[in-house]
Scaffold this motif. Structure first.
Motif, PDB file in Angstrom:
ATOM      1  N   ALA A   1       0.838  -1.203   0.000  1.00 10.44           N
ATOM      2  CA  ALA A   1       0.000   0.000   0.000  1.00 10.44           C
ATOM      3  C   ALA A   1       0.868   1.247   0.000  1.00 10.44           C
ATOM      4  CB  ALA A   1      -0.936  -0.009   1.209  1.00 10.44           C
ATOM      5  N   ASP A   2       1.939   1.214   0.760  1.00 10.29           N
ATOM      6  CA  ASP A   2       2.864   2.354   0.810  1.00 10.29           C
ATOM      7  C   ASP A   2       3.553   2.557  -0.542  1.00 10.29           C
ATOM      8  OD1 ASP A   2       4.181   4.463   2.311  1.00 10.29           O
ATOM      9  OD2 ASP A   2       5.990   3.219   2.153  1.00 10.29           O
ATOM     10  N   ARG A   3       4.000   1.480  -1.155  1.00 10.28           N
ATOM     11  CA  ARG A   3       4.683   1.571  -2.458  1.00 10.28           C
ATOM     12  C   ARG A   3       3.748   2.022  -3.580  1.00 10.28           C
ATOM     13  NH1 ARG A   3       9.321  -1.643  -3.868  1.00 10.28           N
ATOM     14  NH2 ARG A   3       9.083  -0.526  -5.842  1.00 10.28           N
TER      15      ARG A   3
ATOM     16  N   ARG B   1       0.910   3.867  -3.157  1.00 10.33           N
ATOM     17  CA  ARG B   1       0.197   5.111  -2.855  1.00 10.33           C
ATOM     18  C   ARG B   1       0.536   6.179  -3.896  1.00 10.33           C
ATOM     19  NH1 ARG B   1       1.150   5.057   2.164  1.00 10.33           N
ATOM     20  NH2 ARG B   1      -0.817   4.081   2.693  1.00 10.33           N
ATOM     21  N   GLY B   2      -0.501   6.837  -4.408  1.00  7.42           N
ATOM     22  CA  GLY B   2      -0.303   7.875  -5.413  1.00  7.42           C
ATOM     23  C   GLY B   2      -0.281   7.351  -6.841  1.00  7.42           C
ATOM     24  N   ARG B   3      -0.157   6.062  -7.020  1.00  4.70           N
ATOM     25  CA  ARG B   3      -0.140   5.476  -8.366  1.00  4.70           C
ATOM     26  C   ARG B   3      -1.529   4.989  -8.775  1.00  4.70           C
ATOM     27  NH1 ARG B   3       5.346   3.517  -6.952  1.00  4.70           N
ATOM     28  NH2 ARG B   3       6.673   3.899  -8.761  1.00  4.70           N
TER      29      ARG B   3
ATOM     30  N   VAL C   1      -5.782   1.696  -3.953  1.00  2.00           N
ATOM     31  CA  VAL C   1      -5.380   0.444  -3.302  1.00  2.00           C
ATOM     32  C   VAL C   1      -6.490   0.043  -2.337  1.00  2.00           C
ATOM     33  CG1 VAL C   1      -3.659  -0.713  -1.882  1.00  2.00           C
ATOM     34  CG2 VAL C   1      -2.946   1.073  -3.478  1.00  2.00           C
TER      35      VAL C   1
END
Length: 196
Positions: A156-158, A160-162, A165
């Protein structure tokens, strides 16, 4: 106690997940009692599956071709990817007939204590697929265990923004009784409650 050949067969069966010594012995004796053709057919099936089955170059699922049938299916939603730990998880989700997107098999879950780091999983491949293929949603369907939750949080952190999720819901199973549910399951069911 047994001949070396039988001991070796028992030892090989105990290497399978969920097979203890006694079950391995029962399986070995079952194989010995069956006709030779059946035992050789089992050996041939094992040899064939190891020769022919590989991981899909797109999603990591099991296939006999370069790309699996799910990835090639134009009827599926190619804008959604469901991330799972192992190929067997794809089978479980497909049985529901409720998901119609693509999959991404990580090949495990993050577990620093067991020496499984992000570089050991197919995470970079997932990021590349998301960036290159117009994916709009990634569904995190890792197991609800400590390692599965840690993997989901990392992904989710990786991501995020793409993309959007989402995480599979968790809580009480259909047909279950509250009195038998553990505190964590009940807590998640309360946290994830929804209006009806």
């Amino acid at each position: 106690m047994f001949s070396p050949a039988v001991e070796n067969l028992v030892a090989q069966f105990t290497r399978l997940p969920g097979i203890g010594q006694r079950t391995a012995q029962r399986l070995a004796f079952h194989v010995l009692q069956r006709p030779a053709e059946e035992a050789l057919a089992l050996a041939a099936a094992l040899e064939e599956v190891k020769e022919r089955v590989r991981f899909c170059r797109e999603c990591g699922n099991l296939t006999e071709d370069e790309t699996c049938a799910i990835c090639l299916d134009e009827r599926r939603d190619h804008a959604t990817i469901c991330v799972v730990e192992q190929p067997v998880d794809v089978v479980s989700l497909e049985r529901t007939h409720a998901y119609h997107g693509l999959y991404h098999v990580l090949g495990g879950a993050l577990s620093p204590i067991d020496g499984v780091d992000p570089s050991d999983l197919r995470i970079d491949e997932l990021i590349r697929r998301v960036d290159a293929n117009g994916v709009t949603e990634v569904v995190l369907a890792t197991n609800p265990t400590m390692t599965g939750e840690a993997t989901a949080a990392y992904l989710a952190d990786r991501l995020r923004g793409r993309v959007i999720v989402t995480r599979l819901a968790s809580g009480l199973p259909v047909g279950g009784d509250l009195e038998y549910a553990d505190e964590v399951t009940l807590g998640r069911a309360l946290t994830g409650r929804r209006q009806i």
